[in-house]
Design a protein around this motif. Structure first.
Motif, PDB file in Angstrom:
ATOM      1  N   PHE A 117     -17.455  -9.967 -42.971  1.00 12.82           N
ATOM      2  CA  PHE A 117     -17.204  -8.714 -43.390  1.00 12.82           C
ATOM      3  C   PHE A 117     -16.117  -8.437 -44.396  1.00 12.82           C
ATOM      4  O   PHE A 117     -15.167  -7.905 -44.443  1.00 12.82           O
ATOM      5  CB  PHE A 117     -16.514  -7.980 -41.984  1.00 12.82           C
ATOM      6  CG  PHE A 117     -17.438  -7.747 -41.064  1.00 12.82           C
ATOM      7  CD1 PHE A 117     -18.688  -7.128 -41.032  1.00 12.82           C
ATOM      8  CD2 PHE A 117     -17.495  -8.471 -39.799  1.00 12.82           C
ATOM      9  CE1 PHE A 117     -19.752  -7.023 -40.266  1.00 12.82           C
ATOM     10  CE2 PHE A 117     -18.324  -8.488 -38.752  1.00 12.82           C
ATOM     11  CZ  PHE A 117     -19.300  -7.694 -38.807  1.00 12.82           C
ATOM     12  N   ASP A 118     -16.332  -9.261 -45.547  1.00 14.11           N
ATOM     13  CA  ASP A 118     -15.692  -9.452 -46.877  1.00 14.11           C
ATOM     14  C   ASP A 118     -14.234 -10.270 -46.280  1.00 14.11           C
ATOM     15  O   ASP A 118     -13.222  -9.761 -47.360  1.00 14.11           O
ATOM     16  CB  ASP A 118     -15.508  -8.323 -47.497  1.00 14.11           C
ATOM     17  CG  ASP A 118     -16.794  -7.761 -48.016  1.00 14.11           C
ATOM     18  OD1 ASP A 118     -17.701  -8.523 -48.318  1.00 14.11           O
ATOM     19  OD2 ASP A 118     -17.182  -6.394 -47.869  1.00 14.11           O
ATOM     20  N   ASN A 119     -13.919 -10.648 -45.154  1.00 14.30           N
ATOM     21  CA  ASN A 119     -12.480 -11.384 -45.107  1.00 14.30           C
ATOM     22  C   ASN A 119     -12.816 -12.590 -44.623  1.00 14.30           C
ATOM     23  O   ASN A 119     -13.725 -12.980 -44.024  1.00 14.30           O
ATOM     24  CB  ASN A 119     -11.721 -10.569 -44.134  1.00 14.30           C
ATOM     25  CG  ASN A 119     -11.315  -9.024 -44.521  1.00 14.30           C
ATOM     26  OD1 ASN A 119     -10.720  -8.841 -45.638  1.00 14.30           O
ATOM     27  ND2 ASN A 119     -12.031  -7.964 -43.852  1.00 14.30           N
ATOM     28  N   ARG A 120     -11.742 -13.586 -45.075  1.00 12.51           N
ATOM     29  CA  ARG A 120     -11.795 -14.768 -44.581  1.00 12.51           C
ATOM     30  C   ARG A 120     -11.231 -14.991 -43.146  1.00 12.51           C
ATOM     31  O   ARG A 120     -10.480 -14.078 -42.478  1.00 12.51           O
ATOM     32  CB  ARG A 120     -10.983 -15.804 -45.345  1.00 12.51           C
ATOM     33  CG  ARG A 120     -11.478 -15.954 -46.764  1.00 12.51           C
ATOM     34  CD  ARG A 120     -10.499 -16.594 -47.713  1.00 12.51           C
ATOM     35  NE  ARG A 120      -8.937 -16.254 -47.504  1.00 12.51           N
ATOM     36  CZ  ARG A 120      -7.881 -16.614 -47.722  1.00 12.51           C
ATOM     37  NH1 ARG A 120      -7.964 -17.885 -48.249  1.00 12.51           N
ATOM     38  NH2 ARG A 120      -6.618 -16.010 -47.941  1.00 12.51           N
ATOM     39  N   VAL A 121     -11.666 -16.091 -42.350  1.00 17.59           N
ATOM     40  CA  VAL A 121     -11.084 -16.312 -40.944  1.00 17.59           C
ATOM     41  C   VAL A 121      -9.765 -16.461 -41.239  1.00 17.59           C
ATOM     42  O   VAL A 121      -9.117 -15.659 -40.027  1.00 17.59           O
ATOM     43  CB  VAL A 121     -11.840 -17.519 -40.327  1.00 17.59           C
ATOM     44  CG1 VAL A 121     -11.308 -17.829 -39.098  1.00 17.59           C
ATOM     45  CG2 VAL A 121     -13.256 -17.111 -40.306  1.00 17.59           C
ATOM     46  N   LEU A 122      -9.150 -16.835 -42.043  1.00 14.56           N
ATOM     47  CA  LEU A 122      -7.685 -17.204 -42.242  1.00 14.56           C
ATOM     48  C   LEU A 122      -7.079 -15.694 -42.284  1.00 14.56           C
ATOM     49  O   LEU A 122      -6.014 -15.575 -41.517  1.00 14.56           O
ATOM     50  CB  LEU A 122      -7.434 -17.954 -43.395  1.00 14.56           C
ATOM     51  CG  LEU A 122      -5.807 -18.055 -43.761  1.00 14.56           C
ATOM     52  CD1 LEU A 122      -5.199 -18.936 -42.698  1.00 14.56           C
ATOM     53  CD2 LEU A 122      -5.737 -18.887 -44.954  1.00 14.56           C
ATOM     54  N   ASP A 123      -7.467 -14.939 -43.070  1.00  9.56           N
ATOM     55  CA  ASP A 123      -7.135 -13.520 -43.178  1.00  9.56           C
ATOM     56  C   ASP A 123      -7.032 -12.616 -41.687  1.00  9.56           C
ATOM     57  O   ASP A 123      -6.059 -12.101 -41.132  1.00  9.56           O
ATOM     58  CB  ASP A 123      -8.130 -12.708 -44.102  1.00  9.56           C
ATOM     59  CG  ASP A 123      -8.080 -13.156 -45.572  1.00  9.56           C
ATOM     60  OD1 ASP A 123      -6.827 -13.576 -45.935  1.00  9.56           O
ATOM     61  OD2 ASP A 123      -8.852 -12.785 -46.106  1.00  9.56           O
ATOM     62  N   TYR A 124      -8.208 -12.966 -40.956  1.00  3.61           N
ATOM     63  CA  TYR A 124      -8.195 -12.259 -39.644  1.00  3.61           C
ATOM     64  C   TYR A 124      -7.034 -13.084 -38.638  1.00  3.61           C
ATOM     65  O   TYR A 124      -6.340 -12.298 -37.805  1.00  3.61           O
ATOM     66  CB  TYR A 124      -9.461 -12.375 -38.824  1.00  3.61           C
ATOM     67  CG  TYR A 124     -10.732 -11.807 -39.549  1.00  3.61           C
ATOM     68  CD1 TYR A 124     -10.699 -10.340 -39.303  1.00  3.61           C
ATOM     69  CD2 TYR A 124     -11.685 -12.298 -40.100  1.00  3.61           C
ATOM     70  CE1 TYR A 124     -11.535  -9.591 -39.829  1.00  3.61           C
ATOM     71  CE2 TYR A 124     -12.653 -11.329 -40.674  1.00  3.61           C
ATOM     72  CZ  TYR A 124     -12.731 -10.129 -40.487  1.00  3.61           C
ATOM     73  OH  TYR A 124     -13.622  -9.059 -40.931  1.00  3.61           O
ATOM     74  N   LEU A 125      -6.739 -14.350 -38.827  1.00  3.73           N
ATOM     75  CA  LEU A 125      -5.876 -15.053 -38.013  1.00  3.73           C
ATOM     76  C   LEU A 125      -4.499 -14.429 -38.362  1.00  3.73           C
ATOM     77  O   LEU A 125      -3.584 -14.244 -37.468  1.00  3.73           O
ATOM     78  CB  LEU A 125      -5.944 -16.467 -38.182  1.00  3.73           C
ATOM     79  CG  LEU A 125      -7.226 -17.145 -37.665  1.00  3.73           C
ATOM     80  CD1 LEU A 125      -7.188 -18.530 -37.798  1.00  3.73           C
ATOM     81  CD2 LEU A 125      -7.173 -16.916 -36.120  1.00  3.73           C
ATOM     82  N   ILE A 126      -4.144 -14.340 -39.802  1.00  2.00           N
ATOM     83  CA  ILE A 126      -2.994 -13.597 -40.217  1.00  2.00           C
ATOM     84  C   ILE A 126      -2.696 -12.324 -39.548  1.00  2.00           C
ATOM     85  O   ILE A 126      -1.612 -12.016 -39.094  1.00  2.00           O
ATOM     86  CB  ILE A 126      -2.874 -13.515 -41.672  1.00  2.00           C
ATOM     87  CG1 ILE A 126      -2.772 -15.332 -42.252  1.00  2.00           C
ATOM     88  CG2 ILE A 126      -1.461 -12.739 -42.177  1.00  2.00           C
ATOM     89  CD1 ILE A 126      -3.022 -15.073 -43.756  1.00  2.00           C
TER      90      ILE A 126
END
Length: 166
Positions: A10-19
């Motif tokens: 959904f246009d976000n990296r997994v890292l962004d979700y974790l942050i």
């Protein structure tokens, strides 16, 4: 591991979700610490004072500001991910509504406290109690009316045209 963190959903990296999740969890823990340690100490301190204003402030923090703090943590955490414009606008609108409701409730609580303190110093009879209730009702109508106008203005409604039409 790096490959998993760099995958996009959904246009976000997994890292962004974790942050985003980490900020939310740290914020919730910070609010919990505030409620269990700092707020309890403030309550004990307020019980030792003779005034009731500090008790009122503790009640406001405890009961009325906690939803705003939780929403603030949520709002701050989702700033680290890309959202669809509709979702972002919905979150911003919810924030405006919540802040407006909090501000009106805070102002009304402080005004009512001031009026009650004033009336307690005076002799209270039935007519004054009735007058107090009418004043309180009128203040609620006025402030909630302003709140609706502020919310409508933030949603793009032409308030000047609306008011001129009245």
């Amino acid at each position: 591991m790096q490959d998993i963190l760099q995958q996009t959903f959904f246009d976000n990296r997994v890292l962004d979700y974790l942050i985003c999740l980490a900020i939310f969890v740290i914020g919730v823990i910070a609010i919990y610490i505030f409620k269990t340690i700092i707020l309890i100490r403030l309550k004990k301190w307020a019980e030792q004072t003779a005034t009731t204003f500090d008790d009122l402030l503790i009640r406001i923090i405890e009961k009325k500001s906690m939803p705003i703090l939780y929403f603030g943590i949520f709002y701050l955490s989702v700033q680290f991910i890309s959202l669809y414009p509709v979702v972002e606008k919905g979150i911003n609108s919810l924030g405006i509504i919540l802040l407006t409701i909090f501000a009106v409730r805070l102002i009304l609580t402080l005004i009512i406290y001031g009026l009650e303190t004033y009336w307690e110093r005076k002799e209270v009879d039935a007519s004054r109690k009735s007058a107090f209730r009418m004043i309180y009702t009128a203040l609620k109508v006025i402030f909630w009316g302003f709140a609706v106008i502020i919310i409508l203005d933030n949603f793009g409604v032409q308030i000047s045209t609306l008011i001129a039409g009245i």
